[in-house]
Design a protein around this motif. Structure first.
Motif, short mmCIF file in Angstrom:
data_model
loop_
_atom_site.label_atom_id
_atom_site.label_comp_id
_atom_site.label_asym_id
_atom_site.label_seq_id
_atom_site.Cartn_x
_atom_site.Cartn_y
_atom_site.Cartn_z
N ILE A 1 0.85 -1.19 0.00
CA ILE A 1 0.00 0.00 0.00
C ILE A 1 0.89 1.25 0.00
N ALA B 1 -1.97 1.06 -4.71
CA ALA B 1 -1.33 -0.24 -4.46
C ALA B 1 -0.21 -0.43 -5.46
N THR C 1 -8.57 -3.36 2.74
CA THR C 1 -7.71 -4.29 2.01
C THR C 1 -8.52 -5.21 1.11
N THR D 1 -9.45 -3.20 -1.86
CA THR D 1 -8.25 -2.96 -2.67
C THR D 1 -7.93 -4.17 -3.54
#
Length: 339
Positions: A38, A65, A98, A101
């Motif tokens: 990240i 990312a 997360t 993502t």
């Protein structure tokens, strides 16, 4: 497989081969739970569009990312606006952030959109506004040996102000107040879950991941002035470069078995391994949380190995024009020019 093991796409690679490599990068980043790098970044391609203001206004810093160390960055918040765009908010909603993502990485793989190559973005520090930046002194066995200092039975803690944080490739400014500027490469971790009186067995669930820190130190103010308090010698502006990425726990083989080194103008001046840490991450989380409540975004610098300039004979102090590179295996390298 880990992100760091993916080979770079060379300029001579055909377009189709480059696309296959990019697709492979994204699949690897999204396939395993929380195996992420990240970052916070600015989109250089939007600078002239005046994003966030008038014409020529620098674009805002936002979360992305990194597909591999030194590789492309996926603009995940452009794919899914529900992903928090700043790191503090991202950390507060860690599990959801997360998971979203990873879905954004899958979408980028399917569409090829919102993938920024080198030159299209500028990496910033993983976080700029933590509530706390906590340092640990004398936390490497070999660093204690270097000074003939007894191994501490408990962690030695000090603070740095968040205003000391700067980007991974930013300049370090020599304050007029010091004549004894020194380097320190450090493994840092960042908290993702609030906690007090955290047990060692549960400590890692509070840790988002790890990053590289450069704990710049004014040794005259740390050791000989201000009544021996370390704070002022550690907390001048630009004294805490961080980056290049927040690497999640699952993306690292073992944070306590990583090569760690510092180079000054290309010469290796610190070279050790995080297996030399006296108080490891779990112990530090448990110990610190006895005294303060750890909050998402808090940064902990875990200490430096031997080889710092102040213990060389004669001492080696940083001067204008010096280049310091701090590197940790699997995490990456940060590079700072002394100005």
């Amino acid at each position: 497989m880990r992100l760091l093991l993916v080979p770079l796409v060379r300029r001579t690679t055909s377009i189709s081969a480059a696309r296959r490599t990019l697709s492979s990068d994204i699949i690897m980043a999204a396939s395993a739970p929380a195996r992420l790098r990240i970052v916070q970044f600015q989109d250089s391609s939007k600078r002239s569009e005046g994003e966030g203001g008038g014409s020529g206004t620098p674009p805002r810093v936002r979360v992305g990312a990194e597909l591999r160390c030194g590789g492309p960055v996926v603009d995940v918040t452009a794919i899914d606006p529900s992903i928090p765009s700043d790191m503090r908010s991202f950390l507060k909603q860690w599990d959801q952030s997360t998971a979203l993502t990873q879905k954004a990485l899958e979408a980028a793989e399917a569409s090829g959109c919102h993938v920024l190559e080198q030159g299209q973005f500028t990496l910033k520090a993983p976080i700029y506004d933590p509530q706390k930046v906590i340092g640990v002194g004398m936390n490497y066995v070999d660093h204690c040996t270097e000074q003939n200092f007894p191994v501490p039975k408990e962690p030695i803690l000090f603070s740095k102000f968040s205003s000391s944080i700067t980007e991974p490739y930013g300049d370090v400014i020599i304050p007029a107040e010091t004549q004894c500027l020194d380097y320190e490469v450090e493994l840092a971790f960042i908290i993702c879950k609030k906690g007090k009186y955290i047990k060692e067995a549960e400590a890692m669930s509070h840790v988002a991941g790890f990053t590289v820190a450069h704990d710049v130190s004014a040794r005259d103010w740390q050791m000989h002035k201000n009544g021996g308090q370390w704070l002022l010698g550690k907390t001048f502006d630009t004294f805490c470069p961080l980056g290049p990425a927040l690497v999640t726990r699952a993306a690292i083989s073992d944070p306590h078995k990583l090569g760690i080194r510092c180079r000054l103008n290309g010469e290796v001046v610190q070279n050790s391994n995080t297996d030399q840490l006296i108080h490891k991450t779990e112990q530090l989380v448990a110990f610190i949380s006895r005294f303060v409540t750890l909050q998402p975004g808090d940064v902990v610098l875990t200490g430096t190995p031997p080889g710092v300039g102040c213990f060389k004979k004669p001492p080696v102090w940083l001067k204008k024009g010096d280049v310091v590179e701090c590197e940790i295996d699997e995490l990456g390298t940060i590079r700072n020019v002394i100005q």
